[in-house]
Motif scaffolding. Structure first.
Motif, short mmCIF file in Angstrom:
data_model
loop_
_atom_site.label_atom_id
_atom_site.label_comp_id
_atom_site.label_asym_id
_atom_site.label_seq_id
_atom_site.Cartn_x
_atom_site.Cartn_y
_atom_site.Cartn_z
N LEU A 153 -9.23 -13.29 42.73
CA LEU A 153 -8.17 -14.24 43.05
C LEU A 153 -8.44 -14.95 44.37
N VAL A 154 -8.93 -14.21 45.36
CA VAL A 154 -9.24 -14.80 46.67
C VAL A 154 -10.31 -15.87 46.53
N ASN A 155 -11.36 -15.56 45.77
CA ASN A 155 -12.44 -16.54 45.57
C ASN A 155 -11.92 -17.82 44.92
N ALA A 156 -11.04 -17.67 43.94
CA ALA A 156 -10.49 -18.85 43.27
C ALA A 156 -9.69 -19.70 44.23
N LEU A 157 -8.89 -19.07 45.09
CA LEU A 157 -8.06 -19.81 46.05
C LEU A 157 -8.91 -20.48 47.13
N ALA A 158 -10.04 -19.86 47.48
CA ALA A 158 -10.89 -20.41 48.53
C ALA A 158 -11.81 -21.52 48.03
N HIS A 159 -12.17 -21.49 46.74
CA HIS A 159 -13.20 -22.40 46.24
C HIS A 159 -12.69 -23.47 45.28
#
Length: 460
Positions: free
Chosen positions: A283-289
């Motif tokens: 989820l963090v990767n999706a929000l950051a990228h």
């Protein structure tokens, strides 16, 4: 093999620097700036000229001090991580440096870049070229100012929590001891030219969706693995940390816990279907990228009985494909200001290590490896749970691939040359590469090492 050991085994390169100790801060700053200006990479401190580990004393305290010293001599403010890692019982210091966006970065009034295995001072022509390229580039969405956004529109408690978390985690001292919100936001790159930026809205806005409806995240829970009917759906908005917590809670709410009973104990043992770290990192990767500029883009979270799929509208860096995410790679966040907040809040453990740590944790937990797919529309991550059988996820293997898996035990490695000679001598080199690539995608192998030392390790 852990990431640091993998990096050391690959040797110095365009994106990897080895230093024996941390005594010369200005020299380290030059290497950090060079990596920021050259696409990112890693600095390993505690490795000698023969690529052997030289143990560092008091390395954790030294890492904290070094981070503060580097912050003081590098401009503009840069997003990187200084920490320590254990390798075979010895400690090294690691600086994880993402590729910078606000080029050129400077230390001691000079610009540095990487040229092969060396850090050099940039020539006047190269600096001019960097500046011209920056002027020609469209300003990234997160750094654009938001004329409709005012300080009263922000959640001040979210700002306070970010400052508090950053200080407790010893990741950065934001604007000294100041409590002035404009000073803090300026230090974070979210107050520029007298106005607040879109990143400030995404990270701290009380109702950012009223100005940017595309930031909403949609979530669905399906009754079957085919996704024919959904039993629940939700839409999340608010500051990015709140969206993250709500999306994670949605997945967990629709995920049962398996139970094991043991003959020697009356109590049952509850076992989560997913590794919590893997789910949150996805989820963090999706929000950051993700691509925040696109009104047709966004993030979708889909919960199935056997898996979770997280899709985001971001793009992989030029020249990358999904297989790159399974190898050691520098971090190139699409939205570094937003990623920085996730890092300061502790949602991001170490910069540039998320995908490899997801694979490692999955292996430790006895779960299938995550799978990434990328196309022109975005990136899809599939996280499999304990109910997903190996038979279902096993691809159709050719005779060469099956023979390799029958021969190679878990933990053993093979090079492309060895595979071609022993298993694929009758096919082209391209087909042999495709064979191994498919085994990597399926989670049977992991690619390790640099371009000259790459090898494929059996993981399941």
């Amino acid at each position: 093999m852990n990431l640091v050991k993998q990096i050391i085994s690959g040797g110095e390169s365009q994106s990897v620097v080895f230093l024996r100790n941390a005594a010369d801060v200005q020299n380290i700053a030059q290497h950090v700036v060079a990596l920021l200006n050259s696409g990112g990479g890693y600095i390993v401190i505690g490795v000698d000229e023969n690529n052997q580990i030289a143990h560092l004393a008091n390395s954790r305290d030294s890492a904290i001090q070094l981070r503060t010293q580097l912050d003081e001599v590098i401009t503009p403010k840069a997003y990187f991580d200084v920490g320590t890692d254990d390798v075979d019982g010895q400690t090294v210091m690691m600086i994880d440096v993402p590729g910078g966006k606000d080029l050129p970065f400077v230390t001691n009034d000079r610009v540095y870049v990487r040229q092969g295995r060396h850090t050099i001072a940039a020539s006047g022509n190269l600096i001019q070229s960097i500046l011209q390229k920056r002027v020609a580039e469209v300003e990234r969405w997160e750094r654009r100012t938001s004329p409709m956004l005012d300080l009263d529109d922000l959640d001040h408690e979210e700002i306070n929590l970010t400052v508090q978390s950053a200080r407790e985690l010893l990741r950065i001292s934001i604007a000294g001891a100041s409590t002035d919100k404009f000073v803090i936001l300026s230090a974070l790159g979210m107050h520029v030219r007298g106005q607040l930026t879109n990143a400030a809205d995404v990270c701290f806005g009380q109702d950012p969706a009223s100005r940017n409806p595309q930031i909403r995240v949609r979530a669905f829970s399906f009754l079957t693995t085919k996704g024919a009917n959904y039993q629940d759906q939700a839409t999340f908005s608010g500051p990015v940390s709140r969206i993250l917590e709500l999306a994670e809670a949605f997945v967990l709410r629709h995920t049962p816990v398996t139970a094991e009973f043991h003959e020697d104990r009356l109590q049952r043992t509850d076992q989560p279907l997913y590794a919590r770290y893997v789910l949150r990192e996805g989820l963090v990767n999706a929000l950051a990228h993700r691509d925040y500029a696109s009104f047709s883009g966004g993030i979708t979270v889909e919960v199935y009985p056997d898996r979770v799929e997280i899709w985001n509208s971001g793009k992989l860096p030029k020249g990358w494909d999904a297989r790159k995410l399974r190898t050691a790679h520098p971090s190139l966040p699409s939205n570094p200001d937003i990623a920085h907040i996730l890092y300061l809040r502790g949602y991001m453990e170490r910069i540039g290590r998320g995908t490899l740590k997801m694979i490692e944790v999955s292996q430790i937990e006895g779960l299938p490896s995550p799978k990434w797919q990328a196309d022109e529309d975005g990136v899809r991550l599939t996280i499999f749970n304990r109910l997903y059988s190996k038979q279902e996820r096993q691809p159709s293997l050719n005779e060469r691939q099956q023979k390799l898996l029958d021969t190679l035990e878990v933990g053993q490695a093979i090079t492309m040359a060895d595979y071609t000679l022993g298993f694929a001598s009758e096919v082209s080199k391209r087909q042999a590469q495709r064979d191994l690539g498919l085994l990597v995608d399926a989670g049977y192998l992991v690619l390790e090492g640099g371009a000259r030392t790459s090898r494929y390790v059996r993981v399941e």
